[in-house]
Scaffold this motif. Structure first.
Motif, PDB file in Angstrom:
ATOM      1  N   ALA A  30       0.927  -0.164   5.739  1.00  0.00           N
ATOM      2  CA  ALA A  30       0.855  -1.136   6.833  1.00  0.00           C
ATOM      3  C   ALA A  30       1.595  -0.622   8.060  1.00  0.00           C
ATOM      4  CB  ALA A  30       1.438  -2.477   6.381  1.00  0.00           C
ATOM      5  N   SER A  31       2.749  -0.003   7.855  1.00  0.00           N
ATOM      6  CA  SER A  31       3.538   0.512   8.982  1.00  0.00           C
ATOM      7  C   SER A  31       2.821   1.673   9.675  1.00  0.00           C
ATOM      8  CB  SER A  31       4.932   0.939   8.513  1.00  0.00           C
ATOM      9  OG  SER A  31       4.904   2.101   7.702  1.00  0.00           O
ATOM     10  N   ILE A  32       2.125   2.497   8.900  1.00  0.00           N
ATOM     11  CA  ILE A  32       1.375   3.619   9.483  1.00  0.00           C
ATOM     12  C   ILE A  32       0.228   3.097  10.343  1.00  0.00           C
ATOM     13  CG2 ILE A  32      -0.121   5.593   8.954  1.00  0.00           C
ATOM     14  CD1 ILE A  32       1.576   5.976   6.384  1.00  0.00           C
ATOM     15  N   VAL A  33      -0.548   2.166   9.794  1.00  0.00           N
ATOM     16  CA  VAL A  33      -1.701   1.622  10.517  1.00  0.00           C
ATOM     17  C   VAL A  33      -1.257   0.895  11.778  1.00  0.00           C
ATOM     18  CG1 VAL A  33      -3.624   0.005  10.379  1.00  0.00           C
ATOM     19  CG2 VAL A  33      -3.088   1.463   8.415  1.00  0.00           C
ATOM     20  N   LYS A  34      -0.174   0.120  11.669  1.00  0.00           N
ATOM     21  CA  LYS A  34       0.314  -0.649  12.817  1.00  0.00           C
ATOM     22  C   LYS A  34       0.716   0.256  13.972  1.00  0.00           C
ATOM     23  CE  LYS A  34       1.999  -4.137  15.189  1.00  0.00           C
ATOM     24  NZ  LYS A  34       1.099  -5.115  15.867  1.00  0.00           N
ATOM     25  N   ASN A  35       1.350   1.370  13.663  1.00  0.00           N
ATOM     26  CA  ASN A  35       1.841   2.270  14.705  1.00  0.00           C
ATOM     27  C   ASN A  35       0.829   3.322  15.145  1.00  0.00           C
ATOM     28  OD1 ASN A  35       4.838   1.668  15.248  1.00  0.00           O
ATOM     29  ND2 ASN A  35       4.761   1.647  13.017  1.00  0.00           N
ATOM     30  N   ALA A  56      -6.262  -4.846  -7.765  1.00  0.00           N
ATOM     31  CA  ALA A  56      -6.789  -5.798  -6.786  1.00  0.00           C
ATOM     32  C   ALA A  56      -6.045  -5.680  -5.455  1.00  0.00           C
ATOM     33  CB  ALA A  56      -6.679  -7.221  -7.343  1.00  0.00           C
ATOM     34  N   ARG A  57      -4.718  -5.486  -5.512  1.00  0.00           N
ATOM     35  CA  ARG A  57      -3.933  -5.335  -4.284  1.00  0.00           C
ATOM     36  C   ARG A  57      -4.345  -4.061  -3.530  1.00  0.00           C
ATOM     37  NH1 ARG A  57      -0.192  -9.685  -2.993  1.00  0.00           N
ATOM     38  NH2 ARG A  57       0.738 -10.402  -4.933  1.00  0.00           N
ATOM     39  N   VAL A  58      -4.522  -2.967  -4.266  1.00  0.00           N
ATOM     40  CA  VAL A  58      -4.914  -1.704  -3.632  1.00  0.00           C
ATOM     41  C   VAL A  58      -6.282  -1.847  -2.974  1.00  0.00           C
ATOM     42  CG1 VAL A  58      -5.495   0.715  -4.056  1.00  0.00           C
ATOM     43  CG2 VAL A  58      -3.486  -0.289  -5.153  1.00  0.00           C
ATOM     44  N   GLU A  59      -7.194  -2.517  -3.646  1.00  0.00           N
ATOM     45  CA  GLU A  59      -8.519  -2.735  -3.068  1.00  0.00           C
ATOM     46  C   GLU A  59      -8.444  -3.581  -1.805  1.00  0.00           C
ATOM     47  OE1 GLU A  59     -10.664  -4.372  -6.339  1.00  0.00           O
ATOM     48  OE2 GLU A  59     -11.082  -2.411  -7.250  1.00  0.00           O
ATOM     49  N   GLN A  60      -7.497  -4.513  -1.754  1.00  0.00           N
ATOM     50  CA  GLN A  60      -7.321  -5.341  -0.560  1.00  0.00           C
ATOM     51  C   GLN A  60      -6.824  -4.519   0.629  1.00  0.00           C
ATOM     52  OE1 GLN A  60      -4.895  -8.874  -1.340  1.00  0.00           O
ATOM     53  NE2 GLN A  60      -5.854  -9.054  -3.354  1.00  0.00           N
ATOM     54  N   LEU A  61      -6.124  -3.420   0.362  1.00  0.00           N
ATOM     55  CA  LEU A  61      -5.633  -2.567   1.447  1.00  0.00           C
ATOM     56  C   LEU A  61      -6.787  -2.092   2.321  1.00  0.00           C
ATOM     57  CD1 LEU A  61      -2.951  -0.336  -0.320  1.00  0.00           C
ATOM     58  CD2 LEU A  61      -2.534  -1.765   1.690  1.00  0.00           C
ATOM     59  N   GLU A  62      -7.864  -1.652   1.679  1.00  0.00           N
ATOM     60  CA  GLU A  62      -9.012  -1.141   2.423  1.00  0.00           C
ATOM     61  C   GLU A  62      -9.659  -2.258   3.242  1.00  0.00           C
ATOM     62  OE1 GLU A  62     -13.211   0.901   1.192  1.00  0.00           O
ATOM     63  OE2 GLU A  62     -11.352   1.812   0.418  1.00  0.00           O
ATOM     64  N   LYS A  63      -9.781  -3.447   2.648  1.00  0.00           N
ATOM     65  CA  LYS A  63     -10.375  -4.579   3.353  1.00  0.00           C
ATOM     66  C   LYS A  63      -9.480  -5.048   4.489  1.00  0.00           C
ATOM     67  CE  LYS A  63     -12.613  -6.169  -0.899  1.00  0.00           C
ATOM     68  NZ  LYS A  63     -12.640  -7.219  -1.945  1.00  0.00           N
ATOM     69  N   CYS A  64      -8.169  -4.957   4.271  1.00  0.00           N
ATOM     70  CA  CYS A  64      -7.198  -5.448   5.250  1.00  0.00           C
ATOM     71  C   CYS A  64      -7.155  -4.561   6.497  1.00  0.00           C
ATOM     72  CB  CYS A  64      -5.823  -5.522   4.598  1.00  0.00           C
ATOM     73  SG  CYS A  64      -4.523  -6.221   5.627  1.00  0.00           S
ATOM     74  N   PHE A  65      -7.186  -3.239   6.301  1.00  0.00           N
ATOM     75  CA  PHE A  65      -6.970  -2.314   7.413  1.00  0.00           C
ATOM     76  C   PHE A  65      -8.229  -1.590   7.875  1.00  0.00           C
ATOM     77  CE2 PHE A  65      -2.663  -2.265   5.301  1.00  0.00           C
ATOM     78  CZ  PHE A  65      -2.082  -3.108   6.238  1.00  0.00           C
ATOM     79  N   GLY A  66      -9.274  -1.579   7.054  1.00  0.00           N
ATOM     80  CA  GLY A  66     -10.519  -0.960   7.474  1.00  0.00           C
ATOM     81  C   GLY A  66     -10.595   0.536   7.281  1.00  0.00           C
ATOM     82  N   TYR A 270       6.539  -5.457   8.358  1.00  0.00           N
ATOM     83  CA  TYR A 270       5.334  -4.737   7.956  1.00  0.00           C
ATOM     84  C   TYR A 270       4.708  -5.335   6.696  1.00  0.00           C
ATOM     85  CZ  TYR A 270       6.565  -1.223  11.420  1.00  0.00           C
ATOM     86  OH  TYR A 270       6.853  -0.583  12.604  1.00  0.00           O
ATOM     87  N   GLN A 271       5.536  -5.875   5.807  1.00  0.00           N
ATOM     88  CA  GLN A 271       4.995  -6.518   4.605  1.00  0.00           C
ATOM     89  C   GLN A 271       4.064  -7.671   4.982  1.00  0.00           C
ATOM     90  OE1 GLN A 271       7.279  -7.565   0.824  1.00  0.00           O
ATOM     91  NE2 GLN A 271       7.005  -9.608   1.713  1.00  0.00           N
ATOM     92  N   ALA A 272       4.418  -8.403   6.044  1.00  0.00           N
ATOM     93  CA  ALA A 272       3.615  -9.549   6.475  1.00  0.00           C
ATOM     94  C   ALA A 272       2.205  -9.141   6.888  1.00  0.00           C
ATOM     95  CB  ALA A 272       4.312 -10.262   7.631  1.00  0.00           C
ATOM     96  N   LEU A 273       2.006  -7.863   7.211  1.00  0.00           N
ATOM     97  CA  LEU A 273       0.693  -7.360   7.621  1.00  0.00           C
ATOM     98  C   LEU A 273      -0.125  -6.866   6.435  1.00  0.00           C
ATOM     99  CD1 LEU A 273       1.875  -5.211  10.680  1.00  0.00           C
ATOM    100  CD2 LEU A 273       1.102  -7.598  10.701  1.00  0.00           C
ATOM    101  N   SER A 274       0.476  -6.811   5.262  1.00  0.00           N
ATOM    102  CA  SER A 274      -0.127  -6.172   4.102  1.00  0.00           C
ATOM    103  C   SER A 274      -0.638  -7.190   3.086  1.00  0.00           C
ATOM    104  CB  SER A 274       0.908  -5.264   3.426  1.00  0.00           C
ATOM    105  OG  SER A 274       1.803  -6.039   2.635  1.00  0.00           O
ATOM    106  N   PRO A 275      -1.387  -6.726   2.075  1.00  0.00           N
ATOM    107  CA  PRO A 275      -1.805  -7.621   0.992  1.00  0.00           C
ATOM    108  C   PRO A 275      -0.647  -8.146   0.151  1.00  0.00           C
ATOM    109  CG  PRO A 275      -3.218  -5.680   1.081  1.00  0.00           C
ATOM    110  CD  PRO A 275      -2.064  -5.416   1.999  1.00  0.00           C
ATOM    111  N   TRP A 276       0.543  -7.612   0.349  1.00  0.00           N
ATOM    112  CA  TRP A 276       1.721  -8.066  -0.382  1.00  0.00           C
ATOM    113  C   TRP A 276       2.526  -9.090   0.436  1.00  0.00           C
ATOM    114  CZ3 TRP A 276      -0.471  -3.405  -1.148  1.00  0.00           C
ATOM    115  CH2 TRP A 276      -0.617  -2.938  -2.456  1.00  0.00           C
ATOM    116  N   ALA A 277       1.899  -9.713   1.429  1.00  0.00           N
ATOM    117  CA  ALA A 277       2.612 -10.634   2.322  1.00  0.00           C
ATOM    118  C   ALA A 277       3.285 -11.762   1.571  1.00  0.00           C
ATOM    119  CB  ALA A 277       1.638 -11.197   3.364  1.00  0.00           C
ATOM    120  N   ASP A 278       2.695 -12.193   0.449  1.00  0.00           N
ATOM    121  CA  ASP A 278       3.259 -13.314  -0.310  1.00  0.00           C
ATOM    122  C   ASP A 278       4.162 -12.862  -1.460  1.00  0.00           C
ATOM    123  OD1 ASP A 278       1.283 -12.138  -1.837  1.00  0.00           O
ATOM    124  OD2 ASP A 278       0.445 -14.033  -2.572  1.00  0.00           O
TER     125      ASP A 278
END
Length: 325
Positions: A30-35, A56-66, A270-278
């Motif tokens: 998330a920090s890499i993509v944001k910057n 499932a979390r790893v798969e969400q990374l691709e959907k989250c950041f594109g 940066y966590q708030a931007l990721s699939p691990w926000a919760d």
């Protein structure tokens, strides 16, 4: 989620983790993509085994950041020798082996790969990493903050090195790595009982790659020890403004719920931007961490005039000091 398609213009970034480090790795991404919003990125996650929840979390990374996120399950890689196949290497952990495996798996997919530990946060633009000249070098690396003592220790074992790098950030020239049999030679060093390498594959890579790497500016791997900061009562983030990667070395990490250092807030941003926000932060303590934290807390309470709370923390500190002694 694996690929054999070569994307010449993309920056390939790889991690070797276990299940415990999926959460901080996701925050690193998330920090890499944001910057780096305009950088063409491909991520590779190497792991031995993964739960359905972790997948499932790893798969969400691709959907989250594109950006593509390829999951490489080490236990399922066809044609890759398990470290336990060689009896002399049977004790080497999968986590250690994974980092050495990455160039072998990605050959043909990329000529360069940026390997990162999962206890890193990106703090800036990394686009010019592709301008680092490693045409005749196996990797670009950053000197370890304890380089001199590391060299001395290996020197006592008959391994004289010109310098010593930290293996948490490696920009790897894959064809030269493969041509030099780096992974296999490093495993041989790890399996040598006469060496008994204290820092595992980092020591092994330093021995094998001595003279074959390019040392670059520490902004690419700013090694940040939270234990030392807390012992001195320093809680603010104090990194140079041109820092690209903050590497949280040592046992104290920013994702601990009890961490009073401002690195925790940076991690949460940066966590708030990721699939691990919760995901709740880690609230576990090791005895060493309780010792360091209580020492920091009693000094802070005394400095602030909270004498009773300071005495309570001082009691916890003395208790741990006695038990550890």
């Amino acid at each position: 989620m694996t690929t054999s398609i070569k994307r010449a213009d993309a920056l390939h970034i790889a991690f070797g983790v276990d299940e415990r480090y999926l959460h901080p790795m996701g925050v690193t991404i998330a920090s890499i993509v944001k910057n780096n919003p305009r950088l063409d990125l491909v991520f590779h996650v190497f792991i031995s085994k993964i739960s359905s929840a972790g997948r499932a979390r790893v798969e969400q990374l691709e959907k989250c950041f594109g950006w593509p996120v390829h999951l490489h399950l080490v236990d399922e890689l066809v044609g890759v020798k398990d470290p336990g196949v060689n009896k002399s290497q049977a004790y080497i952990s999968k986590a250690t082996y994974i980092r050495l495996l990455i160039p072998e798996v990605l050959q043909g997919t990329a000529d360069r790969v940026l390997y990162l530990d999962a206890d890193i946060l990106c703090a800036g633009d990394i686009a010019n990493i592709v301008d680092l000249d490693i045409e005749d070098k196996i990797a670009a690396v950053v000197r370890d903050s304890a380089s001199e003592s590391m060299r001395e220790e290996l020197g006592r074992k008959g391994q004289a090195l010109g310098d010593y790098f930290n293996a948490g950030v490696l920009y790897i020239n894959i064809p030269l790595w493969m041509a030099g049999r780096v992974s296999g030679r490093a495993l041989e060093k790890l399996a040598d009982p006469s060496l008994n390498l204290r820092y595992s594959d980092q020591d092994a890579l330093n021995i094998v790659l001595d003279g074959g790497v390019r040392f670059v500016d520490e902004t690419w791997n700013h090694q940040y020890g939270l234990t030392g900061k807390l012992k001195k009562g320093r809680v603010g983030m104090d990194v140079p403004p041109d820092t690209k990667f903050i590497h949280f070395i040592g046992p104290m990490k920013p994702w601990r719920s009890w961490n009073p250092h401002h690195s925790k807030q940076l991690f949460l941003t940066y966590q708030a931007l990721s699939p691990w926000a919760d995901e709740p932060l880690d609230d576990s303590f090791t005895p060493r961490e309780i010792y360091v934290y209580s020492r920091f807390m009693y000094r802070l309470m005394f400095q602030q005039g909270h004498w009773l709370r300071g005495l309570l923390w001082y009691g916890r500190f003395l208790q741990k000091k006695y038990l550890m002694g």
